[in-house]
Design a protein around this motif. Structure first.
Motif, PDB file in Angstrom:
ATOM      1  N   UNK A  26       0.845  -1.197   0.000  1.00  0.00           N
ATOM      2  CA  UNK A  26       0.000   0.000   0.000  1.00  0.00           C
ATOM      3  C   UNK A  26       0.880   1.248   0.000  1.00  0.00           C
ATOM      4  N   UNK A  27       0.622   2.215  -0.880  1.00  0.00           N
ATOM      5  CA  UNK A  27       1.443   3.439  -0.937  1.00  0.00           C
ATOM      6  C   UNK A  27       1.202   4.363   0.250  1.00  0.00           C
ATOM      7  N   UNK A  68      -0.195  15.894   6.184  1.00  0.00           N
ATOM      8  CA  UNK A  68       0.140  14.710   6.963  1.00  0.00           C
ATOM      9  C   UNK A  68       0.798  13.602   6.142  1.00  0.00           C
ATOM     10  N   UNK A  69       1.161  13.897   4.905  1.00  0.00           N
ATOM     11  CA  UNK A  69       1.893  12.919   4.103  1.00  0.00           C
ATOM     12  C   UNK A  69       3.328  12.778   4.585  1.00  0.00           C
ATOM     13  N   UNK A  70       3.871  11.566   4.499  1.00  0.00           N
ATOM     14  CA  UNK A  70       5.246  11.330   4.980  1.00  0.00           C
ATOM     15  C   UNK A  70       6.095  10.544   3.990  1.00  0.00           C
ATOM     16  N   UNK A 128      -1.109  -1.325   9.032  1.00  0.00           N
ATOM     17  CA  UNK A 128      -2.443  -1.142   8.464  1.00  0.00           C
ATOM     18  C   UNK A 128      -3.483  -1.393   9.558  1.00  0.00           C
ATOM     19  N   UNK A 129      -4.758  -1.496   9.144  1.00  0.00           N
ATOM     20  CA  UNK A 129      -5.835  -1.496  10.114  1.00  0.00           C
ATOM     21  C   UNK A 129      -5.894  -2.678  11.049  1.00  0.00           C
ATOM     22  N   UNK A 144      -1.023   8.275   7.285  1.00  0.00           N
ATOM     23  CA  UNK A 144      -0.272   8.503   6.048  1.00  0.00           C
ATOM     24  C   UNK A 144      -0.501   7.433   4.983  1.00  0.00           C
ATOM     25  N   UNK A 145      -1.409   6.489   5.216  1.00  0.00           N
ATOM     26  CA  UNK A 145      -1.731   5.514   4.171  1.00  0.00           C
ATOM     27  C   UNK A 145      -2.687   6.126   3.157  1.00  0.00           C
TER      28      UNK A 145
END
Length: 388
Positions: A13-14, A22-24, A322-323, A349-350
């Motif tokens: 997942x990107x 909030x992008x990293x 992930x979740x 950030x996902x």
């Protein structure tokens, strides 16, 4: 009820790019960078038509990780009860290999099954809410529904290595999003590491606490310089995470004596019996634990008891979860006593998640699911979309 099958599927997942709020991505550390992350999703099925889910990162390759889970661990536990998670963890043994690292995702899936079978969320099976303010709320008026403990868990924002000015703007984003703690990677250049913390501290006028994590990237003398330079600037970290290499506990103790910055081993806690050594050597102020190398939630509970008994505060690590694993962490830190510092997360950030209803993050917090088991439903279409 018996376990009938263990299957593993890898997704990639990107991450949201740095230019976005909030992008990293790309997320830079002292040993590489990532723009997406492979995660292995583990499904454990039973003869009662109840299935559970777990999650881990890939090791060596997706194919190798899936093979260990399906061809190695699966046959060892098939035909046994998912209720006996502690016995299963101790039973699964492969000489010369820390198989608990792989078993953890299976163990989490077993907790998911047990909760679904009993119609209880995992945190209740662990003992329920444990934070002091939650206990006070219960005692204040047990009959009042509004006094029931809330299920919000505060998290720390995580950021890779960036130039000081870019780090500055990301600190502002984290603060405005409601985070109170920011953890940033380090280790490529100790002077730049100091400059970045100083820039972020200045940008938010001291309103964020900081964690600095070089992933074993500093020598002892560099760690001393970083800690002393920040002290000279009036900046006191929440902690320095694993500043020097693992299995060097006397040096960690020396560092702790020379600085007023709290020392928090992380990778050292992945190694069996190291917690006792760290405690005995006076080598840590905070423990950064992780349920995956611990062997799952039961292993995490065992580690938490060791450090709590020693009077050491502790928190939980993030591995680009992930979740599914995020849900497991939420249940664990809410249901086990002693987690007094916000866990790390990169969940914000996902680009997408593999849950039908991804977690909402508000004011730096997520809510522990209250549905049975881990309390999350898996989006099979999303898994197919991102499958490796």
């Amino acid at each position: 009820m018996e376990i009938t099958d263990v299957t593993a599927t890898t997704v990639d997942v990107p991450l949201i790019e740095l230019d976005d709020p909030l992008g990293i991505g790309p997320y830079v550390t002292n040993h590489g960078q990532v723009e997406s992350m492979e995660r292995v999703l583990v499904r454990v099925e039973t003869d009662a038509d109840i299935a559970g889910w777990g999650e881990m990162r890939t090791f060596l390759s997706a194919e190798a990780t899936e093979s260990v889970l399906e061809d190695g661990i699966g046959p060892l536990i098939e035909g046994q009860s998912p209720f006996e998670v502690e016995r299963l963890r101790r039973q699964v043994f492969i000489e010369y290999t820390n198989i608990e690292l792989f078993f953890a995702a299976v163990e989490t899936a077993c907790w998911d099954i047990v909760g679904k079978a009993l119609n209880k969320p995992v945190y209740e099976l662990l003992g329920g809410a444990t934070a002091p303010e939650q206990t006070e709320a219960l005692n204040a008026d047990a009959a009042d529904a509004e006094s029931r403990p809330d299920r919000e868990v505060e998290f720390a924002f995580c950021l890779g290595i960036l130039p000081p000015e870019e780090s500055r703007s990301k600190a502002r984003e984290a603060l405005e999003a409601g985070f109170s703690v920011l953890k940033t990677k380090a280790g490529r250049d100790w002077q730049q590491d100091v400059a970045r913390i100083e820039a972020m501290h200045d940008e938010v006028d001291g309103e964020l606490e900081f964690r600095l994590d070089p992933n074993q990237g500093w020598s002892l003398d560099e760690a001393v310089r970083v800690g002393a330079a920040l002290e000279d600037s009036g900046i006191y970290l929440q902690y320095m995470e694993q500043p020097i290499r693992v299995n060097n506990h006397t040096s960690l103790a020396t560092l702790r004596q020379r600085l007023r910055q709290p020392i928090a081993p992380n990778e050292d806690t992945y190694i069996p019996n190291n917690l006792r050594s760290l405690i005995n050597n006076g080598a840590m102020d905070v423990a950064v634990l992780d349920l995956t190398p611990a062997g799952g939630i039961t292993g995490l509970r065992q580690q938490a008891a060791i450090v709590e008994d020693a009077g050491v505060p502790y928190t939980h690590h993030c591995a680009f979860d992930l979740g599914i694993r995020t849900a497991a962490i939420l249940h664990a830190v809410h249901g086990l006593p002693g987690f007094s510092l916000p866990p790390d997360t990169t969940y914000y950030a996902w680009e997408e998640d593999i849950l039908e209803e991804p977690f909402a993050l508000a004011d730096g917090r997520m809510t522990v699911p209250d549905a049975p088991g881990l309390g999350v439903d898996i989006d099979l279409d999303a898994i197919e979309k991102f499958q490796v």
